[in-house]
Design an enzyme around this catalytic site. Structure first.
Site, PDB file in Angstrom:
ATOM      1  CG  HIS A 375      -1.949  -1.004   1.271  1.00 31.70           C
ATOM      2  ND1 HIS A 375      -3.208  -0.835   0.753  1.00 31.70           N
ATOM      3  CD2 HIS A 375      -1.918  -2.259   1.778  1.00 31.70           C
ATOM      4  CE1 HIS A 375      -3.916  -1.933   0.949  1.00 31.70           C
ATOM      5  NE2 HIS A 375      -3.150  -2.816   1.567  1.00 31.70           N
ATOM      6  CE  LYS A 566      -7.137  13.623   0.525  1.00 29.98           C
ATOM      7  NZ  LYS A 566      -7.222  12.433  -0.271  1.00 29.98           N
ATOM      8  NE  ARG A 567      -4.013   9.760  10.131  1.00 29.02           N
ATOM      9  CZ  ARG A 567      -3.552   8.912  11.045  1.00 29.02           C
ATOM     10  NH1 ARG A 567      -4.207   7.807  11.325  1.00 29.02           N
ATOM     11  NH2 ARG A 567      -2.445   9.173  11.712  1.00 29.02           N
ATOM     12  CE  LYS A 572      -2.916  10.598   3.229  1.00 31.91           C
ATOM     13  NZ  LYS A 572      -3.639   9.730   2.285  1.00 31.91           N
ATOM     14  CB  THR A 674     -10.516   4.389  -1.037  1.00 35.09           C
ATOM     15  OG1 THR A 674     -10.058   4.748   0.266  1.00 35.09           O
ATOM     16  CG2 THR A 674      -9.781   3.164  -1.522  1.00 35.09           C
ATOM     17  CE  LYS A 678     -14.262   5.196   0.884  1.00 34.97           C
ATOM     18  NZ  LYS A 678     -13.331   5.222   2.023  1.00 34.97           N
TER      19      LYS A 678
HETATM   20  C1  F58 Z   1      -3.224   3.738   2.208  1.00 38.87           C
HETATM   21  N1  F58 Z   1      -2.239   3.413   3.204  1.00 38.87           N
HETATM   22  C2  F58 Z   1      -2.633   4.501   1.046  1.00 38.87           C
HETATM   23  N2  F58 Z   1      -1.540   3.202   5.378  1.00 38.87           N
HETATM   24  O1  F58 Z   1      -1.966   5.659   1.528  1.00 38.87           O
HETATM   25  C3  F58 Z   1      -3.751   4.896   0.099  1.00 38.87           C
HETATM   26  O2  F58 Z   1      -3.250   5.535  -1.027  1.00 38.87           O
HETATM   27  C4  F58 Z   1      -4.518   3.647  -0.314  1.00 38.87           C
HETATM   28  O3  F58 Z   1      -5.661   3.988  -1.037  1.00 38.87           O
HETATM   29  C5  F58 Z   1      -4.939   2.845   0.909  1.00 38.87           C
HETATM   30  O4  F58 Z   1      -3.825   2.554   1.728  1.00 38.87           O
HETATM   31  C6  F58 Z   1      -5.589   1.535   0.525  1.00 38.87           C
HETATM   32  O5  F58 Z   1      -4.812   0.851  -0.391  1.00 38.87           O
HETATM   33  C7  F58 Z   1      -2.545   3.493   4.505  1.00 38.87           C
HETATM   34  O6  F58 Z   1      -3.671   3.781   4.874  1.00 38.87           O
HETATM   35  C8  F58 Z   1      -1.614   3.304   6.714  1.00 38.87           C
HETATM   36  O7  F58 Z   1      -2.585   3.742   7.297  1.00 38.87           O
HETATM   37  C9  F58 Z   1      -0.402   2.856   7.488  1.00 38.87           C
HETATM   38  C10 F58 Z   1      -0.814   1.863   8.531  1.00 38.87           C
HETATM   39  C11 F58 Z   1       0.372   1.412   9.355  1.00 38.87           C
HETATM   40  C12 F58 Z   1       1.085   2.569   9.950  1.00 38.87           C
HETATM   41  C13 F58 Z   1       1.480   3.592   8.919  1.00 38.87           C
HETATM   42  C14 F58 Z   1       0.270   4.051   8.105  1.00 38.87           C
END
Ligand code: F58
Length: 830
Positions: A375, A566-567, A572, A674, A678
């Site tokens: 990811h 978003k985060r 971003k 994602t 939405k």
């Molecule tokens: C996200 N990753 C991607 N990671 O940033 C986003 O582009 C993508 O659409 C999504 O995954 C699904 O494929 C993401 O959310 C985290 O939250 C990590 C989790 C573990 C700690 C660091 C952040």
């Protein structure tokens, strides 16, 4: 030749709402009252709102249990291949309307509760958000669970039942504050505790070599410590309630909860220290990993849920097939990122050490069973563990990893790859900065397929982090572009739009998202524009109420709602949006009588507690908001709000009300996104870079219906390689120097003028995320957005075409892709 003009058909009549079946309503009312009496222990007269909420959930859950049992036993009787989705995160959100929607009971339940003097929409808000995830990765896992149930795949989700999910965010003077989240405080009526489903999970200790009478050497791990994993099951209902799968989350229990001797001697704290240490494992989602203690806890979490899940699925397989050698024929294990990557070593341990298969056979089975989703390309997010930590916590796994790596590198050398730099680049052990185990490499070589989550991301995976691996194993990396479940993100979140779509495009849209394209025939029809605009307005009125309630800012529902949710992360680029907001503010003040589009800039999102710059960006958005919102010269033309505590439920309120969707990450850095899907599905137009799934969204909705700007991933890469002249980049913009000066000199932070010097300094000198380089292009695109907005017919045509053409982004399509390309499991037809 004369052009053939196809006449626009006239918009189908809107259908009247049909009252729900009265027998169904009566049955639900009965069921609620029965559950209120016998499960909650209250009378209608004494029941609190929460009691009613519980009774309604139990009555709903009762409708799920039978199909759940039927789905579970069908998997034993018919023996379809099972899918196990291992994820350290499931960002589930609320479940009541998910279940009601999929069972087709929403209207009947609303009528039933009304008859009891209870408002279902009010009860809906009492359910805490299950926030067992950080962001996109966790939410994707939740959408995938729902789609796997919809497609009748015999799937289990496996994860951790954190006592405390993602922190609750509040804003104090614009500063993010984190508070523990307590979603289980009033119990969780959706889950079934299974104390009988429990596994021992070992940590530490040593490995003994035992030689049997026939001379075979076995390795026996003697852990120094055990923790028990207890299962909690949540049923996940597919669309139309026909198939129900299980989300099994593990909770940690001490194997010895109390040291009685210590307790009797008066040492009450010491007597329970083992319990506290063991149960910390499932206590909090992703605790800070900045301290060594925090890192160890994270690794303990990963192994804890991997080991319990693999023990559980191995037990189930043996019960059904008696022989582990057939595991890969009947089981697919999907690793959601590298967090469960220790699975490769654990499955080898179970097959080789515990069940006595040969190493070769165990390795063949492991590789054929496991696959891995990546990811992120961000180097800091690629997991690795220090060898000494792994040796201490999981000594047998470290040995297995060494052996896997040695055989892997041997094979390469035998195939002629002798260049030491190449061999070191594909080794599982990183020898550069202290010895570390690269979990991505372990996951790659232990999997038969590795996938990225958008076409661009998968391409970049092949060119960057897995370049050498891709050369060695050219068929292993595949793309599975992300998707979203339309049940939650359209039907539940936006019932008004859903009804309109069904009236115009037919009820087929409920089962086949491709049917949304039927809307295209009416995209130019003013009657459709009116209907879309009216629905959006109602959604905006509802959001305006939330904004007033939570931010104390009054916003105009007729303004353009420009949304970035978003985060918060530098890549971003919320900062880019804030800079443009300031530019707009300055321009409005300079030309107060120009024909401005009234705009509300809406931000929401959490920053990691330890991420200083991200927290500063939140503060800046709030500082800019304070200045802008209180400036009387603007006459309310521009408002800037930061909604606190972004979560799944808040997203469900914001997304249907959005006009413009900000997807402005530095190209090459957002794996997919994602939220972009939405928002576009709900008729927002996207302003965005050619990053992640934006690229595919543009392909589907058409270049005229999306506002793309900025450097491409290749250009970003090239600029980083050659370095950019920052002074020149900034000076080239007519407005950027002034804006940076204003922020840097405290125009938005008079109480602390130097607050943003650090942020501005980054932009002026390093600007890794290309904010300055993309600034002018972004502003120009924002002007195009305003221009489109002023042309009502053009705007709503684009909006309609966005909704009509987003069907491909259903998570059902994504899951079909995994089923065909990776898992080799059948699904029900579209
Ligand atoms: C996200 N990753 C991607 N990671 O940033 C986003 O582009 C993508 O659409 C999504 O995954 C699904 O494929 C993401 O959310 C985290 O939250 C990590 C989790 C573990 C700690 C660091 C952040």
């Amino acid at each position: 030749m004369s052009a053939v003009v196809t006449p626009t058909p006239s918009l189908p009549e809107r259908r009247k709402e049909v009252a729900p079946d009265s027998a169904e309503v009566a049955a639900l009312r009965e069921a609620i009252l029965r559950r209120l009496t016998y499960s909650v222990g209250k009378t209608p007269a004494s029941a609190s709102e929460h009691d009613w909420y519980l009774a309604v959930v139990y009555a709903t859950r009762d409708r799920i249990v039978e199909p759940w049992m039927a789905s579970t036993s069908a998997a034993y009787v018919h023996g379809p291949k099972r899918v196990y989705y291992l994820s350290l995160e499931f960002l589930i959100g609320r479940l009541l309307f998910d279940a009601l929607t999929n069972l087709g009971l929403t209207d009947a339940m609303r009528t039933a509760t009304r008859g009891l003097g209870v408002d279902l929409d009010r009860l809906r808000t009492l359910e805490p958000d299950a926030a067992l995830g950080n962001g996109g990765l966790g939410r994707l896992a939740a959408c995938f669970m729902e789609s796997m149930a919809t497609l009748a795949i015999a799937a289990h989700g496996y994860g951790i039942r954190y006592d405390h999910g993602l922190f609750r965010q509040s804003l104090k003077d614009g500063w993010q504050q984190e508070y523990p989240e307590d979603w289980l405080a009033l119990g969780n009526p959706w889950e079934f505790k299974r104390p009988e489903v429990s596994y021992e999970i070992g940590f530490g200790g040593a490995v003994e070599e035992q030689t049997s009478s026939d001379g075979v050497v076995r390795h026996v791990w003697k852990p120094g410590e055990y923790v028990n994993a207890i299962a909690y099951d949540t049923p996940i209902t597919g669309w139309r309630g026909q198939h129900v799968n299980t989300l099994r989350l593990w909770s940690a229990r001490a194997s010895e909860p109390l040291l009685l001797d210590a307790f009797n001697a008066g040492d009450y704290v010491g007597a329970q220290s083992g319990k506290v240490r063991a149960e910390a494992i499932s206590s909090v989602l992703y605790p800070s990993d900045e301290t060594p203690a925090g890192q160890e806890l994270r690794l303990r979490q990963e192994y804890f849920f991997v080991s319990s899940s693999l023990q559980d699925l191995v037990r189930r397989h043996i019960k059904q097939y008696q022989d582990l050698r057939s595991l890969s024929e009947h089981v697919a294990i999907q690793l959601n990122d590298t967090h469960p990557a220790i699975s490769v070593a654990e499955l080898m341990r179970l097959l080789f050490d515990v069940h006595g298969l040969s190493w070769e056979e165990a390795w063949r089975i492991t590789r054929a069973t496991v696959s891995y989703t990546n990811h992120t390309l961000l180097p800091e997010a690629l997991e690795s563990w220090a060898v000494p930590l792994l040796e201490r916590l999981l000594p047998r796994h470290m040995q297995i990893i060494y052996l896997i790596n040695a055989l892997h590198l041997d094979g390469l050398r035998k195939a002629g790859h002798t260049d030491p730099a190449f061999v070191s680049s594909v080794s599982v052990i990183d020898e550069h900065a202290g010895r570390r185990v690269r979990m991505g490499h372990l996951a790659f070589i232990g999997s038969h397929k590795v996938n990225g989550v958008s076409a661009l991301h998968t391409g970049l995976l092949k060119q960057t982090v897995f370049r050498d691996f891709d050369a060695l194993y050219p068929d292993r990396i595949v793309n599975e572009t992300n998707g979203i479940t339309f049940r939650r993100w359209l039907f539940e979140a936006n019932p008004g739009l859903t009804r309109l779509l069904a009236d115009v495009a037919g009820d087929a849209i409920y089962d086949d998202p491709a049917a949304l394209t039927r809307l295209e025939a009416y995209a130019g029809d003013p009657a459709l524009h009116d209907a879309l605009a009216e629905i959006k307005r109602q959604n905006k009125v509802a959001l305006a109420r939330i904004i007033l309630d939570r931010c104390r800012v009054k916003v105009d529902p007729d303004a353009l709602f420009d949304v970035q949710i978003k985060r918060v992360h530098e890549y971003k680029r919320q900062l880019l949006n804030i800079l443009e907001t300031i530019a707009l503010y300055d321009a409005m003040r300079a030309h107060p009588h120009a024909e401005w589009v009234p705009t509300v800039k809406i931000f929401a999102g959490k920053a990691a507690a330890s991420y200083h710059n991200a927290k500063l960006i939140i503060k800046l958005a709030n500082d800019v908001g304070r200045v802008v919102n209180s400036d009387p010269t603007l006459r309310g033309l521009l408002k800037v709000v930061y909604l606190p505590n972004y979560n799944v439920s808040l997203a469900e309120s914001i997304i249907p009300a959005a006009d413009l969707s900000e997807q402005i990450s530095t190209a090459g850095m957002e794996a997919s996104g994602t939220g972009n899907m939405k928002l576009a599905l709900n008729g927002a137009l996207t302003i965005g870079t050619l990053d992640g799934a934006n690229v595919e969204i543009r392909e589907k909705v058409g270049d005229d219906n999306i506002f793309i700007f900025g450097l491409t991933a290749e250009q970003v890469e090239e600029r980083r390689r050659h370095g950019i002249d920052m002074q020149q980049t900034i000076a080239a913009s007519a407005i950027l120097p002034e804006i940076l000066d204003a922020i840097g000199s405290g125009a938005f932070s008079p109480d602390d003028p130097s607050r943003y010097l650090g942020l501005v300094d980054i932009l002026r000198h390093h600007d890794h995320f290309m904010v300055c380089a993309d600034f002018d292009a972004y502003c120009a695109r924002q002007r195009d957005v305003a221009h489109r907005w002023k042309n009502r017919a053009a705007w709503w045509k684009s909006s309609a075409l966005n909704t009509a053409r987003m069907g491909w982004f259903s998570s059902d399509r994504a899951i079909r892709g995994y089923a065909e390309d990776i898992w080799q499991v059948p699904t029900t037809a579209a």
